[in-house]
Design a protein around this motif. Structure first.
Motif, PDB file in Angstrom:
ATOM      1  N   LEU A 131       1.023  -1.183   0.060  1.00  0.00           N
ATOM      2  CA  LEU A 131      -0.019   0.038   0.063  1.00  0.00           C
ATOM      3  C   LEU A 131       0.927   1.346  -0.217  1.00  0.00           C
ATOM      4  N   MET A 132       0.462   2.289  -0.674  1.00  0.00           N
ATOM      5  CA  MET A 132       1.205   3.649  -0.647  1.00  0.00           C
ATOM      6  C   MET A 132       0.254   4.781  -0.268  1.00  0.00           C
ATOM      7  N   MET A 133       0.836   5.629   0.388  1.00  0.00           N
ATOM      8  CA  MET A 133       0.227   6.883   0.710  1.00  0.00           C
ATOM      9  C   MET A 133       1.169   7.991   0.479  1.00  0.00           C
ATOM     10  N   ARG A 134       0.523   9.114   0.077  1.00  0.00           N
ATOM     11  CA  ARG A 134       1.763  10.113  -0.469  1.00  0.00           C
ATOM     12  C   ARG A 134       1.267  11.591   0.031  1.00  0.00           C
ATOM     13  N   PRO A 135       1.225  11.688   1.411  1.00  0.00           N
ATOM     14  CA  PRO A 135       0.888  13.044   2.047  1.00  0.00           C
ATOM     15  C   PRO A 135       1.986  13.963   2.081  1.00  0.00           C
ATOM     16  N   SER A 136       1.990  15.427   2.373  1.00  0.00           N
ATOM     17  CA  SER A 136       2.672  16.302   2.546  1.00  0.00           C
ATOM     18  C   SER A 136       3.631  15.948   3.771  1.00  0.00           C
ATOM     19  N   ARG A 137       5.011  16.428   3.676  1.00  0.00           N
ATOM     20  CA  ARG A 137       5.830  16.201   4.839  1.00  0.00           C
ATOM     21  C   ARG A 137       5.317  16.936   5.845  1.00  0.00           C
ATOM     22  N   LYS A 138       4.812  18.111   5.604  1.00  0.00           N
ATOM     23  CA  LYS A 138       4.164  19.088   6.677  1.00  0.00           C
ATOM     24  C   LYS A 138       3.023  18.507   7.376  1.00  0.00           C
ATOM     25  N   ASN A 139       2.463  17.734   6.924  1.00  0.00           N
ATOM     26  CA  ASN A 139       1.155  17.101   7.649  1.00  0.00           C
ATOM     27  C   ASN A 139       1.652  16.009   8.686  1.00  0.00           C
ATOM     28  N   ILE A 140       2.116  16.473   9.622  1.00  0.00           N
ATOM     29  CA  ILE A 140       2.930  15.531  10.764  1.00  0.00           C
ATOM     30  C   ILE A 140       1.627  14.705  11.270  1.00  0.00           C
ATOM     31  N   PRO A 141       0.701  15.207  11.752  1.00  0.00           N
ATOM     32  CA  PRO A 141      -0.285  14.283  12.247  1.00  0.00           C
ATOM     33  C   PRO A 141      -0.759  13.280  11.156  1.00  0.00           C
ATOM     34  N   ALA A 142      -0.931  13.516   9.809  1.00  0.00           N
ATOM     35  CA  ALA A 142      -1.417  12.347   8.837  1.00  0.00           C
ATOM     36  C   ALA A 142      -0.129  11.475   8.943  1.00  0.00           C
ATOM     37  N   VAL A 143       0.936  11.847   8.790  1.00  0.00           N
ATOM     38  CA  VAL A 143       2.253  10.869   8.606  1.00  0.00           C
ATOM     39  C   VAL A 143       2.085  10.115   9.859  1.00  0.00           C
ATOM     40  N   ARG A 144       1.921  10.611  11.220  1.00  0.00           N
ATOM     41  CA  ARG A 144       2.025   9.780  12.377  1.00  0.00           C
ATOM     42  C   ARG A 144       0.889   8.775  12.091  1.00  0.00           C
ATOM     43  N   SER A 145      -0.223   9.221  11.606  1.00  0.00           N
ATOM     44  CA  SER A 145      -1.548   8.316  11.610  1.00  0.00           C
ATOM     45  C   SER A 145      -1.219   7.105  10.623  1.00  0.00           C
ATOM     46  N   TYR A 146      -0.538   7.409   9.665  1.00  0.00           N
ATOM     47  CA  TYR A 146      -0.252   6.289   8.647  1.00  0.00           C
ATOM     48  C   TYR A 146       0.990   5.276   9.125  1.00  0.00           C
ATOM     49  N   GLU A 147       1.752   5.958  10.061  1.00  0.00           N
ATOM     50  CA  GLU A 147       2.861   5.119  10.589  1.00  0.00           C
ATOM     51  C   GLU A 147       2.200   4.216  11.558  1.00  0.00           C
ATOM     52  N   LYS A 148       1.162   4.584  12.359  1.00  0.00           N
ATOM     53  CA  LYS A 148       0.633   3.819  13.278  1.00  0.00           C
ATOM     54  C   LYS A 148      -0.329   2.781  12.597  1.00  0.00           C
ATOM     55  N   ALA A 149      -0.664   2.978  11.267  1.00  0.00           N
ATOM     56  CA  ALA A 149      -1.437   1.943  10.436  1.00  0.00           C
ATOM     57  C   ALA A 149      -0.358   0.871   9.949  1.00  0.00           C
ATOM     58  N   GLY A 150       0.994   1.062   9.948  1.00  0.00           N
ATOM     59  CA  GLY A 150       1.979   0.361   9.596  1.00  0.00           C
ATOM     60  C   GLY A 150       2.751   0.646   8.345  1.00  0.00           C
ATOM     61  N   PHE A 151       2.832   1.972   8.116  1.00  0.00           N
ATOM     62  CA  PHE A 151       3.472   2.501   6.940  1.00  0.00           C
ATOM     63  C   PHE A 151       4.913   2.978   7.259  1.00  0.00           C
ATOM     64  N   THR A 152       5.920   3.000   6.301  1.00  0.00           N
ATOM     65  CA  THR A 152       7.108   3.507   6.957  1.00  0.00           C
ATOM     66  C   THR A 152       7.624   4.242   5.458  1.00  0.00           C
ATOM     67  N   GLN A 153       8.488   5.491   5.903  1.00  0.00           N
ATOM     68  CA  GLN A 153       8.966   5.973   4.681  1.00  0.00           C
ATOM     69  C   GLN A 153       9.777   5.183   3.561  1.00  0.00           C
ATOM     70  N   SER A 154       9.447   5.300   2.446  1.00  0.00           N
ATOM     71  CA  SER A 154      10.243   4.638   1.370  1.00  0.00           C
ATOM     72  C   SER A 154      11.539   5.622   0.704  1.00  0.00           C
TER      73      SER A 154
END
Length: 193
Positions: A131-154
């Motif tokens: 799965l891929m998600m591509r938010p803005s780097r500035k949207n820190i709450p979204a990035v954290r939420s996605y990391e909680k869902a099992g995503f890591t930076q590629s």
């Protein structure tokens, strides 16, 4: 209908298109992903632009191999939208996009639960492996939420994910190459013995 721990996902319908557009680009959560002052290079899309991206099949289910949208429900009420797209990606990969309709729904784990629920469904139903998600780097709450869902930076090249004919169109992301972060979730392989 897909049931998570905190939310339920129900397939979006044509009648939901206007509300979904409003939640994305004309709600109190819009400031977290589009428009000035925070996102001057990610303008508020017009309805026509939005529905050029979110074609009718996202609301009818007519092309599940390409993408589909779902309303996120909590306590029976719609609180947001989540979708997957695969038309532009290599086999076994889907891109997720999500937004909530009000700030009061943010920070409660609803988005994370929706992402996990849809991701598990895609893995089980369509054998999606990444799965891929591509938010803005500035949207820190979204990035954290996605990391909680099992995503890591590629750090992999986007050519590893995108079909060649879509690289020029999508490689920069919505926020430009420097501001867009590519997050990937890989499902563990199941080995049959």
């Amino acid at each position: 209908m897909l049931t998570g721990n905190k939310v339920t996902l129900t397939p979006a319908e044509i009648k939901d298109k206007e509300a979904v557009y409003q939640w994305c680009f004309h709600s109190e959560t819009t400031k977290y992903h589009s428009g000035p002052p925070s996102y001057p290079n990610a303008p508020i899309a017009t309805e026509a632009e939005f529905f050029e991206d979110y074609q009718e099949y996202y609301f009818t289910g007519a092309q599940p191999q390409d993408g589909r949208g779902f309303l996120i429900l909590h306590a029976g009420e719609p609180i947001g939208f989540i979708s997957y797209s695969s038309f532009h990606l290599k086999d076994g990969i889907a891109e997720l996009d999500i937004w909530l309709n009000r700030e009061v729904h943010c920070g409660k784990g609803f988005g994370t639960d929706a992402i996990v629920t849809l991701g598990d469904h895609l893995h089980e139903t369509f054998d999606i492996q990444k799965l891929m998600m591509r938010p803005s780097r500035k949207n820190i709450p979204a990035v954290r939420s996605y990391e909680k869902a099992g995503f890591t930076q590629s750090t992999q090249d986007l050519a590893d994910y995108l079909l060649e004919e879509y690289l020029a169109l999508y490689a920069e992301g919505d926020y430009g190459a420097e501001e867009t972060v590519t997050l990937i979730k890989t499902f563990p392989s199941t080995v049959v013995s």
